[in-house]
Every structure is written in C-alpha cells, then in structure tokens.
Design a protein around this motif. Sequence first.
Motif, mmCIF file in Angstrom:
data_model
loop_
_atom_site.group_PDB
_atom_site.id
_atom_site.type_symbol
_atom_site.label_atom_id
_atom_site.label_comp_id
_atom_site.label_asym_id
_atom_site.label_seq_id
_atom_site.Cartn_x
_atom_site.Cartn_y
_atom_site.Cartn_z
ATOM 1 N N ASP A 1 15.782 11.921 -24.969
ATOM 2 C CA ASP A 1 15.281 13.120 -25.655
ATOM 3 C C ASP A 1 16.298 14.263 -25.627
ATOM 4 O O ASP A 1 15.962 15.390 -25.993
ATOM 5 N N LYS A 2 17.522 13.970 -25.165
ATOM 6 C CA LYS A 2 18.591 14.972 -25.092
ATOM 7 C C LYS A 2 18.229 16.143 -24.167
ATOM 8 O O LYS A 2 18.487 17.300 -24.463
ATOM 9 N N ASN A 3 17.620 15.805 -23.052
ATOM 10 C CA ASN A 3 17.212 16.826 -22.088
ATOM 11 C C ASN A 3 17.802 16.481 -20.724
ATOM 12 O O ASN A 3 17.100 15.993 -19.823
ATOM 13 N N PRO A 4 19.102 16.731 -20.520
ATOM 14 C CA PRO A 4 19.742 16.350 -19.258
ATOM 15 C C PRO A 4 19.217 17.133 -18.051
ATOM 16 O O PRO A 4 19.242 16.626 -16.932
ATOM 17 N N THR A 5 18.734 18.355 -18.284
ATOM 18 C CA THR A 5 18.195 19.134 -17.167
ATOM 19 C C THR A 5 16.982 18.438 -16.564
ATOM 20 O O THR A 5 16.877 18.275 -15.345
ATOM 21 N N LYS A 6 16.062 18.023 -17.420
ATOM 22 C CA LYS A 6 14.884 17.305 -16.928
ATOM 23 C C LYS A 6 15.283 15.967 -16.332
ATOM 24 O O LYS A 6 14.709 15.531 -15.315
ATOM 25 N N ALA A 7 16.259 15.296 -16.943
ATOM 26 C CA ALA A 7 16.711 14.002 -16.425
ATOM 27 C C ALA A 7 17.228 14.147 -15.002
ATOM 28 O O ALA A 7 16.911 13.337 -14.123
ATOM 29 N N ARG A 8 18.016 15.197 -14.774
ATOM 30 C CA ARG A 8 18.552 15.426 -13.424
ATOM 31 C C ARG A 8 17.427 15.711 -12.440
ATOM 32 O O ARG A 8 17.450 15.218 -11.300
ATOM 33 N N GLU A 9 16.444 16.494 -12.846
ATOM 34 C CA GLU A 9 15.315 16.791 -11.963
ATOM 35 C C GLU A 9 14.563 15.514 -11.597
ATOM 36 O O GLU A 9 14.161 15.325 -10.441
ATOM 37 N N CYS A 10 14.387 14.640 -12.581
ATOM 38 C CA CYS A 10 13.715 13.364 -12.312
ATOM 39 C C CYS A 10 14.538 12.510 -11.346
ATOM 40 O O CYS A 10 13.987 11.852 -10.452
ATOM 41 N N CYS A 11 15.847 12.523 -11.524
ATOM 42 C CA CYS A 11 16.721 11.750 -10.631
ATOM 43 C C CYS A 11 16.670 12.288 -9.205
ATOM 44 O O CYS A 11 16.665 11.517 -8.236
ATOM 45 N N LEU A 12 16.636 13.595 -9.065
ATOM 46 C CA LEU A 12 16.536 14.182 -7.731
ATOM 47 C C LEU A 12 15.226 13.779 -7.069
ATOM 48 O O LEU A 12 15.181 13.522 -5.856
ATOM 49 N N ALA A 13 14.153 13.721 -7.866
ATOM 50 C CA ALA A 13 12.865 13.285 -7.330
ATOM 51 C C ALA A 13 12.943 11.825 -6.887
ATOM 52 O O ALA A 13 12.445 11.456 -5.821
ATOM 53 N N ALA A 14 13.577 10.979 -7.696
ATOM 54 C CA ALA A 14 13.739 9.569 -7.334
ATOM 55 C C ALA A 14 14.598 9.426 -6.081
ATOM 56 O O ALA A 14 14.319 8.589 -5.208
ATOM 57 N N GLN A 15 15.614 10.258 -5.979
ATOM 58 C CA GLN A 15 16.514 10.202 -4.825
ATOM 59 C C GLN A 15 15.786 10.526 -3.526
ATOM 60 O O GLN A 15 16.093 9.967 -2.472
ATOM 61 N N ARG A 16 14.809 11.417 -3.590
ATOM 62 C CA ARG A 16 14.042 11.763 -2.388
ATOM 63 C C ARG A 16 13.288 10.561 -1.830
ATOM 64 O O ARG A 16 12.964 10.524 -0.649
ATOM 65 N N HIS A 17 13.021 9.586 -2.682
ATOM 66 C CA HIS A 17 12.298 8.390 -2.239
ATOM 67 C C HIS A 17 13.235 7.203 -2.017
ATOM 68 O O HIS A 17 12.773 6.070 -1.903
ATOM 69 N N GLY A 18 14.539 7.461 -1.985
ATOM 70 C CA GLY A 18 15.490 6.406 -1.663
ATOM 71 C C GLY A 18 15.995 5.596 -2.834
ATOM 72 O O GLY A 18 16.343 4.418 -2.672
#
Length: 292
Positions: free
Chosen positions: A150-167
């Motif tokens: 959807d061309k929204n890298p800001t949201k993509a990064r936020e989602c990745c940070l959330a995934a990273q918190r769970h390993g």
Amino acid sequence: LRKAATWAVVGAVVISAGLWVRGSLRARSLQAALASVRWDDALSLDSSNAEAYLRRAVARASGDRKSIEAALDDVEQATKHGDDPAGLRDASARVHAAYAATLATEGEMESAEREYAKCDGQTAASDVVSVARAALVDGWTRQAAKALNDKNPTKARECCLAAQRHGAASPEFIQAFSDSCILLAQVALSRSNTKAAIGFLVEMGEASSATCAATMSSDTMTPLRDDVTASLQKRFRTLSDERQYPRAITSLLSLICVAPATFSSFLGYLSSFPADAILAFPPITNAVVMEF
C-alpha cells in the motif's frame, strides 16, 4: 398429642434421609460427570462448579473463534465460583492464548495483543503461549507486507517492530523490515534529512544482525539457516533481474548477515548494478572492496 409428635419426628427423619440420599446421588452423579468429561451434565447438576467451568473452558479453547469466546465466559464463571488460583491461571492463560492466536490469524492485531498480554509469562501454559506468539509474528509480518504494497513504509516499519518484540526471525520479516527502512531512508534523503536516512539504515542493519545472531548461531539451526539463505538468494536474483536495485541490495545485506561466505557468488550480479545504487549502501561497498 404424643402420637402426633411421634409421627412428626418420624416424618422429619424420613424427609432428612430422603434429602441425604438425594444429595448423595447428586454428588455421585456430579463426580461421574466430571470423570467422564461431561462438563455440561456436571454444570446442570451444579451450576457453581468451578472445576467443570475450567475444564470445559480448556476443551473449548481448541475450537473455532465462537468456541473460544464461549470458553472466555466459562473462565469468567469459574472466577466467580472457584478457589483454585493455580488452576484458574493455567486455564485462563490457555484460553486467552488461543484467542490471541485466532485474532492474529484473522488480522485483528491490536485485539490479539491485548489477549496475549493476559497470558504472557504463564509458564504452565507455555506451549499454547508459544503458539500465540508465533501467530502474532506471522500476523504482524503479513500486516507489514500489506503496508508495503500500500506504499506505507511507516506503518510497515511499525508492524515489523511489533513482530520483532515477539522474536520474529523469518526471511519474510527480515525482508519486510529492510524494505520499510530503505523506503523511509529514501524519503528522508529526498527531504535532505541525511541524519534520519542513516538512522533508518542503521536500524535495518541492527535488526538483521540481531535476528540472525539470535537464530543462526547454534549448530542445531543449520537447516533453518540453509532455508533462510536459499530464500534470500532467490529473492536477490529475482529483484536483480527485475532491476529493483535498492530492494535487491537490501536482500543481499541480509544474505551477508546470514551466510557471509556466499557473498562472492553474487559479484557478477552486482557488476550490472548502477554505481550509485551500490555506493548508497556502505556495507555493500565495503564488502566489494574486501573481496578485491
């Protein structure tokens, strides 16, 4: 009067005996229902039986969303009537973990996080908590990929940070995180914000390195390392052929982290890349220099 009193006593004894027999039969029926896993029958005999509520909740937690939501009601009823904190904690954790996994699978990530917070750290239910954590990683990674589309890298990064918190440690996660960071870095450079651009690139490198260090260092992880390497190699070749140079180099950065020895086999591909594309990534530039 004496005869009436006698009959009254006899009647009271008979009634008491009848009630005792009835109560005894009821208790036996309740225990039989519990022993044979007939939770509904047990609760029809004793609607305040916390044990039956808890056991039925755990059974329902392995079903679909509607079944799990019914299990949540059982846990609430058990909380009202029970006096077994340990059993209640375990059953509650299992139900909330199952609900978190279901919500994450269906893409309701915020709700899934709230449910997961109610079971995280419960070691007695660590098996289902682990399943919930994996579902959260997959859910956030899918959300990141969608945000990138959807061309929204800001949201993509936020989602990745959330995934990273769970390993998170999958190739899909590494790629999504890298893609979001490089897109944000490009936006920052277009606005002459070099400091922010460098920050995104550093974050990308740290995330990839931390993920790989955590998951690839053990010898027992060799099959996983091989799978990740093959996935990144395939992605790098595809993106290179499509001339998507920034994303291709992002894949190569992750590949160098996972399997440094494979880097030299990709020099032929890099030779066809525009010079500015390579120079924009100091880690790649340094690696090329070291190869020669």
